[in-house]
Design an enzyme around this catalytic site. Sequence first.
Site, mmCIF file in Angstrom:
data_model
loop_
_atom_site.group_PDB
_atom_site.id
_atom_site.type_symbol
_atom_site.label_atom_id
_atom_site.label_comp_id
_atom_site.label_asym_id
_atom_site.label_seq_id
_atom_site.Cartn_x
_atom_site.Cartn_y
_atom_site.Cartn_z
ATOM 1 N N ARG A 1 0.820 -1.211 0.000
ATOM 2 C CA ARG A 1 0.000 0.000 0.000
ATOM 3 C C ARG A 1 0.852 1.258 0.000
ATOM 4 O O ARG A 1 0.414 2.311 -0.464
ATOM 5 C CB ARG A 1 -0.941 -0.006 1.209
ATOM 6 C CG ARG A 1 -2.093 -0.986 1.083
ATOM 7 C CD ARG A 1 -3.147 -0.751 2.148
ATOM 8 N NE ARG A 1 -2.644 -0.993 3.482
ATOM 9 C CZ ARG A 1 -2.533 -2.195 4.035
ATOM 10 N NH1 ARG A 1 -2.887 -3.257 3.347
ATOM 11 N NH2 ARG A 1 -2.076 -2.351 5.264
ATOM 12 N N TYR B 1 0.194 4.453 -2.297
ATOM 13 C CA TYR B 1 0.063 5.832 -1.843
ATOM 14 C C TYR B 1 1.021 6.759 -2.604
ATOM 15 O O TYR B 1 0.676 7.904 -2.932
ATOM 16 C CB TYR B 1 0.340 5.925 -0.345
ATOM 17 C CG TYR B 1 -0.608 5.118 0.506
ATOM 18 C CD1 TYR B 1 -1.887 4.790 0.029
ATOM 19 C CD2 TYR B 1 -0.253 4.642 1.776
ATOM 20 C CE1 TYR B 1 -2.760 4.050 0.795
ATOM 21 C CE2 TYR B 1 -1.125 3.900 2.542
ATOM 22 C CZ TYR B 1 -2.374 3.602 2.048
ATOM 23 O OH TYR B 1 -3.242 2.873 2.800
ATOM 24 N N TYR C 1 -12.495 9.678 1.040
ATOM 25 C CA TYR C 1 -13.586 9.103 1.836
ATOM 26 C C TYR C 1 -13.509 9.587 3.277
ATOM 27 O O TYR C 1 -12.442 9.658 3.875
ATOM 28 C CB TYR C 1 -13.475 7.583 1.778
ATOM 29 C CG TYR C 1 -14.521 6.828 2.541
ATOM 30 C CD1 TYR C 1 -15.845 6.847 2.127
ATOM 31 C CD2 TYR C 1 -14.193 6.080 3.671
ATOM 32 C CE1 TYR C 1 -16.809 6.137 2.807
ATOM 33 C CE2 TYR C 1 -15.146 5.369 4.364
ATOM 34 C CZ TYR C 1 -16.458 5.407 3.926
ATOM 35 O OH TYR C 1 -17.413 4.703 4.609
#
Length: 839
Positions: A645, A649, A671
């Site tokens: 991840r 990013y 979000y």
Amino acid sequence: MGRLIASALLGLALACAPGYAQDDPLDARVRDIERLAVTAHWRESEAAIAQLESEAPGFSPAHRQRLEFVRLRNRALAGDQAGAMDGLDQLLQQDLPVELRLRVYNTAISVAGNLERWSQAFTWLSEALAYLPEAPGESAGMLSSASYLHTLVGETDKARDLAMRALEVVQPLNDPRALCLSLSDVALAEDHAGRFAEAETWRRRQIEACSRAGDPVFIANGKYGVGKMAARQGRHAEALDWSRQALAEFERAGFTAGVWSARLVMAESLIELDQDLDRADAMLDGTLAYYRGQQAHLAIAETEELRARLAERRGNLAAALAHFRAGAEAAAIAERDARERRLTYLQVEFDTRLKEQQIALLEAEKELAALQVTATQRRQWMLAAGMGGLVVIAVLLGLLLRHTLRERRRYRWRSEHDSLTGLYNYQHARRLGEQAFARARAEGRPFTAVVLDIDRFKSVNDRHGHAAGDEALRALGTWISEEVGDGGIAGRSGGDEFMILLDADAASAAELLQRLRARIEPIAVFGQTVRFSISSGVCQAGERADDLEQLVHEADQALYRAKHEGRDRVVHADEGGAARAPGGGLVVVGSGIDFGRHISERCLSEIREADVVLCLVDPFSLGMIRDFRPDAIHLGVHYADGKDRRDTYREMDAAIMEQVRTGKRVCAVFYGHPGVFADVPHGVVRKARAEGFPARMEPGISAEACLYADLGIDPGRYGVQSMEATQFMVYERIPDNAGLVLLWQVALAGDLTCTRFHAEPGGLQDLVDRLLRWYPPEHEVILYEAARLPIEAPRADHLRLRDLPRARYQEYTTLVIPPLRPAAREPGTVVDGRAERIA
């Protein structure tokens, strides 16, 4: 799942074994075949018929009719329901014994209902009721058929009443088979009425009665019903076990429709339990193909919804959105079919009442004939009254039809037009534009798109009120409509933005805009004078735009340049398209957890006004953003299974900064709250500022804010520790068990590779072992998930600490640990003679 239930209830009519009283050997063998047809696989009764025909070809007409009925029932069980219905219709044309005729009607009504031939089903029901006085013993079967049809047309209360009447008839008879069928009718009506707990109770009684009767199809149907009701009540592990049993028994009985129904419940349970997702995927593929072949739109909608949930669980948000939209389309078709069923039912009800009136007239005429003195006068009066009633009914029907047509035209107009301005809405304008664009390209004619909006419209609302803003939009819509006329397509895209599509070149479009701008004049609202101007972007189809979407996008970009260049002007897409106004920048906004309820007007304004919009939100929020910003870029494409991840990013960071460095006004939508548990938003704001670009962050409603509201927790009462679960474990953080502790992303606890998106029991057990240093294993904790849609409810599962490894998790599941013991002193207690307080 109307079609699923209809298919499962096909056995209602198929399982009615007759009981004739003849004692000759041939009749005994025919009765054995009839019993075999409802207690074993249909192929066994087919084989028995073939053997009987080879050994004793001399059948009486009655025997041949009974065997033909068994054949047609088997044909329906095998899946050829259309052929079975035609055969049953031909059989009903013959001279049949009343008992056999009523059983044939029962089967024919069920098959017609499964095929959605509602008019024929209700016609047969009406015909069958006329024979019932000659065979009152068949009343339970006819009540069952009536209950079944009323269930399918949505009359669930009436359906339950009919089923309960049938149950009252069969209970004193000590007939397990009749009791089995009646219990299934009651369960079906409760299921369709949404009373799942009651339906489950009736299904369990059905299994017991059908087991005593030895009916494999209805035993399987009962187990399928228990599984389905367990799933509807959230008991998915239990639902999986019941549906597996039902699947095996449907397969043994050769009931094709039941097999697919059971597979759908199994797939749903596997998805909810996060087990064997590949098998669930394969089941859903096969199930979807079967229901598409059957044109079972409601079942297609449910299957597509499950596929969307499966795709979302796997992190494939684009596929989830596609399945969600396909499910919505199928649900719309199913709703249309339901309305047609309802209309057919009402038409049959009307015809039945009309026949009852006609019967009443005939009886009245007989009574009048018996009255010799006033017979002629009364007959004429009754005829006049009857004709008058028919005329009144005809007039009422005519008025109803006229009203319906008028309402349909009104609803259609409203579905295609913007209610405020009277112009086409965005969806219909785009639909008409696609057709006009294709015609223009095919015929070699020029085609031009214009996008325009009101300059500083927000200040109009802020200064003069929303009524003034609405009046400005209404006036501009009128002027646009009058200038465009029949020479083009004009629509409102949303907010203060309008779109004009013309079968003309850019020069003609510019002339139209000049006339339009000349017509704009101040408007008066509540004694205030409101002045406004418009900016427009124009693009003609050609090298820069080969399809309508690109054409509108280029016109939209030209509109943005008009805004940058000072507003109140018309800019063509080919005028300095590569140059951009200085002053790019970045704003990071939060969509909230439930976009439709949480997004603020300020954030919406930032999204609309930005040159470039990049989003990392859930599929539903992304779909709503793309409704008014179809050019929005989805950052979720950088995720991948097994990918670190941190690399993801960095790619998102680079994608955002690439747009900022071109001098564009960039809006990045994240979000929830963009600054809570989010590396990328903080990183790009710091980078943009370091490189001299203006950058800021607009807050959004976070999951923590929703948690306090949904669980009724006040963080100020005992204090709160809030940290990421892996950070808690790696850095040996010590929790304050006298206060509230929140552990975020608990499903990823212990993941140092940053490649996992799902929970692993080992990591969760390590987390529990660590928490047991400060909490007892029986301590009650909460697994919380905020609702992302208005139709959803938040998740708040209370369980013991030691049970955490066996619970269900999403990537965003939060662990809430309430205080183990109260703080030393509560606010307001007396200490040293004085009361403490918290201001």
